[in-house]
Design a protein around this motif. Structure first.
Motif, mmCIF file in Angstrom:
data_model
loop_
_atom_site.group_PDB
_atom_site.id
_atom_site.type_symbol
_atom_site.label_atom_id
_atom_site.label_comp_id
_atom_site.label_asym_id
_atom_site.label_seq_id
_atom_site.Cartn_x
_atom_site.Cartn_y
_atom_site.Cartn_z
ATOM 1 N N PHE A 6 0.835 -1.201 0.000
ATOM 2 C CA PHE A 6 0.000 0.000 0.000
ATOM 3 C C PHE A 6 0.872 1.254 0.000
ATOM 4 C CE2 PHE A 6 -2.098 3.480 2.236
ATOM 5 C CZ PHE A 6 -3.204 3.654 1.411
ATOM 6 N N LEU A 7 1.938 1.253 0.802
ATOM 7 C CA LEU A 7 2.858 2.400 0.819
ATOM 8 C C LEU A 7 3.447 2.644 -0.571
ATOM 9 C CD1 LEU A 7 4.842 1.908 4.150
ATOM 10 C CD2 LEU A 7 3.160 3.687 3.630
ATOM 11 N N GLY A 8 3.817 1.564 -1.249
ATOM 12 C CA GLY A 8 4.374 1.693 -2.593
ATOM 13 C C GLY A 8 3.381 2.294 -3.568
ATOM 14 N N TRP A 9 2.134 1.802 -3.541
ATOM 15 C CA TRP A 9 1.118 2.334 -4.442
ATOM 16 C C TRP A 9 0.736 3.761 -4.081
ATOM 17 C CZ3 TRP A 9 0.608 0.587 -9.034
ATOM 18 C CH2 TRP A 9 0.815 -0.766 -9.312
ATOM 19 N N ALA A 10 0.761 4.109 -2.799
ATOM 20 C CA ALA A 10 0.477 5.493 -2.387
ATOM 21 C C ALA A 10 1.560 6.429 -2.927
ATOM 22 C CB ALA A 10 0.382 5.594 -0.865
ATOM 23 N N GLY A 11 2.812 6.033 -2.779
ATOM 24 C CA GLY A 11 3.912 6.821 -3.336
ATOM 25 C C GLY A 11 3.804 6.945 -4.846
ATOM 26 N N PHE A 12 3.428 5.860 -5.500
ATOM 27 C CA PHE A 12 3.195 5.844 -6.944
ATOM 28 C C PHE A 12 2.188 6.927 -7.322
ATOM 29 C CE2 PHE A 12 0.121 4.506 -10.130
ATOM 30 C CZ PHE A 12 0.902 4.172 -11.233
ATOM 31 N N GLY A 13 1.051 6.939 -6.639
ATOM 32 C CA GLY A 13 -0.006 7.895 -6.943
ATOM 33 C C GLY A 13 0.428 9.336 -6.767
ATOM 34 N N ILE A 14 1.125 9.605 -5.690
ATOM 35 C CA ILE A 14 1.570 10.977 -5.419
ATOM 36 C C ILE A 14 2.579 11.433 -6.461
ATOM 37 C CG2 ILE A 14 2.828 12.432 -3.790
ATOM 38 C CD1 ILE A 14 1.546 10.648 -1.545
ATOM 39 N N LEU A 15 3.543 10.580 -6.789
ATOM 40 C CA LEU A 15 4.580 10.966 -7.746
ATOM 41 C C LEU A 15 4.017 11.159 -9.151
ATOM 42 C CD1 LEU A 15 7.535 11.650 -7.974
ATOM 43 C CD2 LEU A 15 8.042 9.233 -8.236
ATOM 44 N N VAL A 16 3.146 10.281 -9.574
ATOM 45 C CA VAL A 16 2.518 10.438 -10.895
ATOM 46 C C VAL A 16 1.651 11.688 -10.917
ATOM 47 C CG1 VAL A 16 0.870 9.420 -12.513
ATOM 48 C CG2 VAL A 16 2.679 8.002 -11.535
ATOM 49 N N ALA A 17 0.902 11.920 -9.858
ATOM 50 C CA ALA A 17 0.058 13.120 -9.781
ATOM 51 C C ALA A 17 0.887 14.401 -9.853
ATOM 52 C CB ALA A 17 -0.784 13.099 -8.509
ATOM 53 N N ALA A 18 2.104 14.363 -9.322
ATOM 54 C CA ALA A 18 2.969 15.541 -9.359
ATOM 55 C C ALA A 18 3.393 15.879 -10.791
ATOM 56 C CB ALA A 18 4.207 15.309 -8.493
ATOM 57 N N TRP A 19 3.509 14.874 -11.646
ATOM 58 C CA TRP A 19 3.927 15.108 -13.027
ATOM 59 C C TRP A 19 2.774 15.519 -13.937
ATOM 60 C CZ3 TRP A 19 8.243 15.623 -15.863
ATOM 61 C CH2 TRP A 19 9.450 15.345 -15.243
ATOM 62 N N ILE A 20 1.548 15.231 -13.572
ATOM 63 C CA ILE A 20 0.408 15.500 -14.452
ATOM 64 C C ILE A 20 0.297 16.982 -14.826
ATOM 65 C CG2 ILE A 20 -2.122 15.491 -14.582
ATOM 66 C CD1 ILE A 20 -2.024 12.753 -13.129
ATOM 67 N N PRO A 21 0.363 17.935 -13.891
ATOM 68 C CA PRO A 21 0.231 19.349 -14.282
ATOM 69 C C PRO A 21 1.321 19.799 -15.265
ATOM 70 C CG PRO A 21 -0.002 19.126 -11.914
ATOM 71 C CD PRO A 21 0.452 17.798 -12.429
ATOM 72 N N GLN A 22 2.562 19.351 -15.039
ATOM 73 C CA GLN A 22 3.650 19.735 -15.946
ATOM 74 C C GLN A 22 3.421 19.173 -17.343
ATOM 75 O OE1 GLN A 22 6.491 21.772 -15.687
ATOM 76 N NE2 GLN A 22 6.468 21.382 -17.883
ATOM 77 N N THR A 23 3.034 17.923 -17.417
ATOM 78 C CA THR A 23 2.817 17.293 -18.715
ATOM 79 C C THR A 23 1.632 17.928 -19.441
ATOM 80 O OG1 THR A 23 3.763 15.243 -17.864
ATOM 81 C CG2 THR A 23 2.482 15.082 -19.886
#
Length: 86
Positions: A6-23
């Motif tokens: 769960f920690l891994g998937w939570a980190g996944f979500g946060i990191l991907v979400a951080a890139w969405i606005p830039q992309t």
């Protein structure tokens, strides 16, 4: 799903979400102001980490790094080939 996973998937979500606005900004503008050295290093490291994650069978990091490679690839494309204004 275990607590660790769960920690891994939570980190996944946060990191991907951080890139969405830039992309999204890059896609809208057809160019990016990001430093080319950063983009190349980020793309390369994400690609290598994707390969490593596939080999080691780590689902979380395979998905994460594949998406980050894709996102940084978009930024690299528009840095190298900015959309021309009409």
């Amino acid at each position: 799903m275990t607590g660790i996973e769960f920690l891994g998937w939570a980190g996944f979500g946060i990191l991907v979400a951080a890139w969405i606005p830039q992309t999204l900004d890059t896609l809208k503008a057809g160019k990016t102001e990001m430093n080319i050295a950063f983009i190349i290093m980020y793309f390369s490291s994400s690609l290598l980490l994707t390969i490593y994650s596939v080999i080691t069978g780590d689902t979380v990091f395979t998905a994460l790094n594949a998406l980050l490679t894709f996102g940084s690839g978009i930024n690299m494309y528009y840095k190298l080939f900015p959309r021309k204004r009409l």
